[in-house]
Design a protein around this motif. Sequence first.
Motif, PDB file in Angstrom:
ATOM      1  N   VAL A 277       0.833  -1.197   0.000  1.00 40.13           N
ATOM      2  CA  VAL A 277       0.000   0.000   0.000  1.00 40.13           C
ATOM      3  C   VAL A 277       0.870   1.250   0.000  1.00 40.13           C
ATOM      4  O   VAL A 277       1.866   1.329   0.724  1.00 40.13           O
ATOM      5  N   GLN A 278       0.528   2.210  -0.838  1.00 38.53           N
ATOM      6  CA  GLN A 278       1.194   3.506  -0.801  1.00 38.53           C
ATOM      7  C   GLN A 278       0.717   4.241   0.443  1.00 38.53           C
ATOM      8  O   GLN A 278      -0.490   4.259   0.734  1.00 38.53           O
ATOM      9  N   LYS A 279       1.652   4.821   1.165  1.00 38.92           N
ATOM     10  CA  LYS A 279       1.334   5.406   2.468  1.00 38.92           C
ATOM     11  C   LYS A 279       0.144   6.358   2.388  1.00 38.92           C
ATOM     12  O   LYS A 279      -0.762   6.311   3.227  1.00 38.92           O
ATOM     13  N   GLU A 280       0.105   7.209   1.405  1.00 38.12           N
ATOM     14  CA  GLU A 280      -0.951   8.216   1.308  1.00 38.12           C
ATOM     15  C   GLU A 280      -2.320   7.615   0.967  1.00 38.12           C
ATOM     16  O   GLU A 280      -3.332   8.289   1.076  1.00 38.12           O
ATOM     17  N   LYS A 281      -2.337   6.349   0.557  1.00 39.02           N
ATOM     18  CA  LYS A 281      -3.586   5.688   0.188  1.00 39.02           C
ATOM     19  C   LYS A 281      -4.032   4.686   1.254  1.00 39.02           C
ATOM     20  O   LYS A 281      -4.907   3.849   0.991  1.00 39.02           O
ATOM     21  N   SER A 282      -3.468   4.791   2.450  1.00 35.24           N
ATOM     22  CA  SER A 282      -3.710   3.746   3.449  1.00 35.24           C
ATOM     23  C   SER A 282      -5.170   3.670   3.886  1.00 35.24           C
ATOM     24  O   SER A 282      -5.639   2.618   4.327  1.00 35.24           O
ATOM     25  N   GLN A 283      -5.916   4.773   3.768  1.00 33.83           N
ATOM     26  CA  GLN A 283      -7.326   4.734   4.139  1.00 33.83           C
ATOM     27  C   GLN A 283      -8.126   3.802   3.220  1.00 33.83           C
ATOM     28  O   GLN A 283      -9.205   3.325   3.585  1.00 33.83           O
ATOM     29  N   ASP A 284      -7.578   3.510   2.022  1.00 30.71           N
ATOM     30  CA  ASP A 284      -8.295   2.663   1.064  1.00 30.71           C
ATOM     31  C   ASP A 284      -8.155   1.177   1.369  1.00 30.71           C
ATOM     32  O   ASP A 284      -8.755   0.348   0.667  1.00 30.71           O
ATOM     33  N   VAL A 285      -7.377   0.827   2.392  1.00 30.76           N
ATOM     34  CA  VAL A 285      -7.244  -0.587   2.758  1.00 30.76           C
ATOM     35  C   VAL A 285      -8.609  -1.185   3.108  1.00 30.76           C
ATOM     36  O   VAL A 285      -8.850  -2.384   2.924  1.00 30.76           O
ATOM     37  N   LYS A 286      -9.519  -0.343   3.595  1.00 36.36           N
ATOM     38  CA  LYS A 286     -10.856  -0.843   3.939  1.00 36.36           C
ATOM     39  C   LYS A 286     -11.554  -1.442   2.720  1.00 36.36           C
ATOM     40  O   LYS A 286     -12.417  -2.314   2.859  1.00 36.36           O
ATOM     41  N   LYS A 287     -11.181  -0.997   1.499  1.00 35.86           N
ATOM     42  CA  LYS A 287     -11.777  -1.571   0.292  1.00 35.86           C
ATOM     43  C   LYS A 287     -11.361  -3.026   0.130  1.00 35.86           C
ATOM     44  O   LYS A 287     -12.150  -3.856  -0.344  1.00 35.86           O
ATOM     45  N   VAL A 288     -10.117  -3.335   0.520  1.00 33.51           N
ATOM     46  CA  VAL A 288      -9.649  -4.723   0.473  1.00 33.51           C
ATOM     47  C   VAL A 288     -10.460  -5.558   1.460  1.00 33.51           C
ATOM     48  O   VAL A 288     -10.906  -6.667   1.141  1.00 33.51           O
ATOM     49  N   TYR A 289     -10.649  -5.015   2.659  1.00 32.53           N
ATOM     50  CA  TYR A 289     -11.441  -5.733   3.665  1.00 32.53           C
ATOM     51  C   TYR A 289     -12.857  -5.983   3.156  1.00 32.53           C
ATOM     52  O   TYR A 289     -13.401  -7.087   3.299  1.00 32.53           O
ATOM     53  N   ASN A 290     -13.461  -4.955   2.561  1.00 30.13           N
ATOM     54  CA  ASN A 290     -14.833  -5.104   2.063  1.00 30.13           C
ATOM     55  C   ASN A 290     -14.922  -6.191   0.995  1.00 30.13           C
ATOM     56  O   ASN A 290     -15.898  -6.950   0.939  1.00 30.13           O
ATOM     57  N   THR A 291     -13.891  -6.273   0.140  1.00 34.96           N
ATOM     58  CA  THR A 291     -13.867  -7.308  -0.895  1.00 34.96           C
ATOM     59  C   THR A 291     -13.753  -8.694  -0.275  1.00 34.96           C
ATOM     60  O   THR A 291     -14.461  -9.634  -0.663  1.00 34.96           O
ATOM     61  N   LEU A 292     -12.866  -8.830   0.717  1.00 35.05           N
ATOM     62  CA  LEU A 292     -12.712 -10.118   1.393  1.00 35.05           C
ATOM     63  C   LEU A 292     -14.003 -10.523   2.101  1.00 35.05           C
ATOM     64  O   LEU A 292     -14.398 -11.688   2.089  1.00 35.05           O
ATOM     65  N   GLU A 293     -14.657  -9.520   2.709  1.00 33.83           N
ATOM     66  CA  GLU A 293     -15.915  -9.800   3.408  1.00 33.83           C
ATOM     67  C   GLU A 293     -16.993 -10.241   2.416  1.00 33.83           C
ATOM     68  O   GLU A 293     -17.757 -11.182   2.683  1.00 33.83           O
ATOM     69  N   LYS A 294     -17.043  -9.581   1.272  1.00 31.45           N
ATOM     70  CA  LYS A 294     -18.033  -9.917   0.252  1.00 31.45           C
ATOM     71  C   LYS A 294     -17.878 -11.357  -0.214  1.00 31.45           C
ATOM     72  O   LYS A 294     -18.871 -12.054  -0.457  1.00 31.45           O
ATOM     73  N   HIS A 295     -16.637 -11.804  -0.318  1.00 31.20           N
ATOM     74  CA  HIS A 295     -16.371 -13.167  -0.805  1.00 31.20           C
ATOM     75  C   HIS A 295     -16.224 -14.159   0.345  1.00 31.20           C
ATOM     76  O   HIS A 295     -15.798 -15.293   0.134  1.00 31.20           O
ATOM     77  N   GLN A 296     -16.561 -13.715   1.568  1.00 25.43           N
ATOM     78  CA  GLN A 296     -16.540 -14.569   2.762  1.00 25.43           C
ATOM     79  C   GLN A 296     -15.183 -15.253   2.927  1.00 25.43           C
ATOM     80  O   GLN A 296     -15.091 -16.454   3.173  1.00 25.43           O
ATOM     81  N   SER A 297     -14.142 -14.465   2.793  1.00 24.62           N
ATOM     82  CA  SER A 297     -12.780 -14.994   2.890  1.00 24.62           C
ATOM     83  C   SER A 297     -12.459 -15.439   4.312  1.00 24.62           C
ATOM     84  O   SER A 297     -12.848 -14.783   5.295  1.00 24.62           O
TER      85      SER A 297
END
Length: 301
Positions: A277-297
């Motif tokens: 992750v690029q430091k300035e984009k760290s708030q977007d990590v939640k999008k990764v979590y949302n994707t994992l949650e959607k696919h019940q990872s």
Amino acid sequence: MFKEGSLFAMTVMRNQTLCDQVTVVGNCDNHQLSQEVMDAQNISYTDIIEATPRNTAAAIAFAAFAANPDDILIVTPSDHVIVGEEAYKQAMQAGIAKAHQGYIVTFGIKPVRPETGYGYIEFQEDQVLSFREKPNQDTAEDFIERGNFLWNSGMFCFRADTLLQELQQFEPQVYATALATWKSQKDGYLDESLSKKIPSISIDYAVMERSKKIRVVATEFAWSDLGSFESLYDYLVQTGHPVDENGNMVLGSDVYTAFVGLKNTIVVSTTDAMLFVQKEKSQDVKKVYNTLEKHQSKLID
């Protein structure tokens, strides 16, 4: 990761001289971890174990239900790094004094940069003029220029009955369903079916942004909310964690890692996943979590 121990342990120890009792509100997935810390430090405490997350209004209500009506509660998240023990103590004592007068107190941090990852408090003396959501860069810079804005720390102080009265007034459904859930608790464990009936609302929206009893204490201690990788990065750089000549950092691995054509990139390595992750984009990590949650990872089990 921290020489002083875990952030949770640091939070408990920071408040030991201020408080007579400790209440930990956690969840069924992590309460064993907090128990290990409390047992190691030989600290007795009230353990409230949420079956499912219902946001901060419910979590704080549970702590207030567990207290006596006239108890003063200091509410603090456990992902903060705070430097300046005496300044912290003075701020909390100021908050306690206001809480005894019937106010709900929030603690504001004097901003040191135009931060887009924090909420802000517009204030005049101890009056809260408004709460502001996380701003964009231009708005954050404007807040800093105006000089009467504080970062919203997410820490509060109040009498238990004062908070519950305000919650009942502004969010009666949250109050009623949280109370019903609390009344059915067994040894601190909250019922899942009852918990799911509680509206998921933050304490900021439920009470802080609507009550007329809010006061703010502008603090003097150094503070960092390590709720994002950018905040963690900045803190670790200050404490000597290695970065290369382009500001790239590796967390969780001693394997040689080379960065080509990248700047301010954070690599997080665990046994079953890697994050770049690029430091300035760290708030977007939640999008990764949302994707994992959607696919019940299983990664977020």
